[in-house]
Motif scaffolding. Structure first.
Motif, PDB file in Angstrom:
ATOM      1  N   ILE A 246      -1.821 -13.335  -0.632  1.00 51.60           N
ATOM      2  CA  ILE A 246      -3.149 -12.082  -0.101  1.00 51.60           C
ATOM      3  C   ILE A 246      -3.242 -12.671   1.602  1.00 51.60           C
ATOM      4  CG2 ILE A 246      -4.432 -11.393  -1.696  1.00 51.60           C
ATOM      5  CD1 ILE A 246      -6.024 -13.604  -1.256  1.00 51.60           C
TER       6      ILE A 246
ATOM      7  N   ARG B  77      -5.195  -1.812  -4.338  1.00 56.13           N
ATOM      8  CA  ARG B  77      -5.534  -3.213  -4.547  1.00 56.13           C
ATOM      9  C   ARG B  77      -6.911  -3.698  -3.938  1.00 56.13           C
ATOM     10  NH1 ARG B  77       1.209  -5.646  -3.327  1.00 56.13           N
ATOM     11  NH2 ARG B  77       1.344  -5.487  -5.359  1.00 56.13           N
ATOM     12  N   LEU B  78      -7.707  -4.454  -4.028  1.00 56.19           N
ATOM     13  CA  LEU B  78      -8.534  -4.699  -2.602  1.00 56.19           C
ATOM     14  C   LEU B  78      -8.842  -6.434  -3.343  1.00 56.19           C
ATOM     15  CD1 LEU B  78     -10.740  -3.943  -0.822  1.00 56.19           C
ATOM     16  CD2 LEU B  78     -12.393  -3.855  -2.690  1.00 56.19           C
ATOM     17  N   VAL B  79      -8.659  -6.819  -2.362  1.00 55.26           N
ATOM     18  CA  VAL B  79      -9.281  -8.595  -2.362  1.00 55.26           C
ATOM     19  C   VAL B  79     -11.307  -8.480  -1.792  1.00 55.26           C
ATOM     20  CG1 VAL B  79      -9.173 -10.793  -0.099  1.00 55.26           C
ATOM     21  CG2 VAL B  79      -6.769  -8.986  -0.505  1.00 55.26           C
TER      22      VAL B  79
ATOM     23  N   SER C 167      -7.608  -6.440  -8.347  1.00 59.64           N
ATOM     24  CA  SER C 167      -8.566  -7.296  -8.217  1.00 59.64           C
ATOM     25  C   SER C 167      -7.714  -8.615  -7.347  1.00 59.64           C
ATOM     26  CB  SER C 167     -10.070  -7.691  -8.679  1.00 59.64           C
ATOM     27  OG  SER C 167      -9.411  -7.873  -9.680  1.00 59.64           O
ATOM     28  N   HIS C 168      -8.280  -8.515  -6.115  1.00 59.15           N
ATOM     29  CA  HIS C 168      -7.439 -10.594  -5.389  1.00 59.15           C
ATOM     30  C   HIS C 168      -8.153 -11.255  -5.779  1.00 59.15           C
ATOM     31  CE1 HIS C 168      -2.912  -9.228  -6.133  1.00 59.15           C
ATOM     32  NE2 HIS C 168      -3.567  -7.963  -6.386  1.00 59.15           N
TER      33      HIS C 168
ATOM     34  N   THR D 178      -2.682  -3.603   0.648  1.00 59.52           N
ATOM     35  CA  THR D 178      -4.294  -3.407  -0.150  1.00 59.52           C
ATOM     36  C   THR D 178      -4.959  -2.494   0.421  1.00 59.52           C
ATOM     37  OG1 THR D 178      -5.008  -5.334   1.004  1.00 59.52           O
ATOM     38  CG2 THR D 178      -4.114  -5.857  -0.398  1.00 59.52           C
TER      39      THR D 178
END
Length: 191
Positions: A76, A8-10, A36-37, A83
């Protein structure tokens, strides 16, 4: 409790010029199967309208998950939500300054603060020039806190033929910082 099998990547998009960086980053993450967030500032929505034919709803649909700027209870905003870290692409000086002081006023800057406190990678693609001393001090402060200030400076050795190639080369190098390999990166080879 089950966790995501995908990394996961913000992704934060601020109101600085350069919304193409956030747009292309979301597309690259989808190609790499990275969850993706997305959180974008209110100013980012305005900038997007000036710089792109992509609407806010279309941009949000490019992400696996999208959050409202005011949703400070979003996943988040918590360190327990695992993440790889966060990229702010582009990053305005206002956003940089909030992160540098730890006085966050939105989900975007709170998520960045969480990345720092959890010792996760935080990359800030700062879009401003020229820089005055206050900007430089904020950059030094976030660097001392553990962030990476990554102005989107083109790598002309890659000989980009289009704006998209230039943007993708820069973003590919950003993804390198998270251990993610993008096929768009042209590695330096002096031969």
């Amino acid at each position: 409790m089950a966790t995501s099998a995908r990394p996961r990547l913000v992704v934060g998009i601020s109101g600085a010029s350069g919304s193409i960086y956030g747009l292309r980053l979301l597309a690259m993450l989808r190609q790499l199967d990275v969850e993706s967030h997305l959180v974008l500032s209110n100013s980012a929505q305005v900038t997007l309208g000036h710089e792109s034919d992509v609407g806010v709803d279309e941009l949000r649909a490019m992400a696996d998950h999208s959050y409202a700027q005011a949703d400070i209870g979003a996943s988040i905003a918590s360190g327990s939500f695992r993440t790889l870290g966060m990229v702010v692409a582009p990053c305005s000086i206002r956003t940089l300054s909030e992160i540098a002081t730890g006085v966050t006023s939105s989900l975007l800057t709170r998520a960045a603060d969480v990345a720092l406190k959890e010792r996760r990678r935080l990359v800030l693609m700062v879009r401003e020039t020229p820089l005055h001393l206050g900007h430089l001090r904020s950059m030094a402060a976030v660097t001392e806190a553990g962030a990476i200030v990554y102005p989107p400076v083109p790598a002309f050795y890659a000989r980009p033929a289009t704006l998209e190639e230039m943007v993708d080369q820069t973003l590919g190098r950003v993804l390198d910082l998270f251990g993610l390999e993008s096929p768009s990166v042209r590695r330096w080879d002096p031969r």
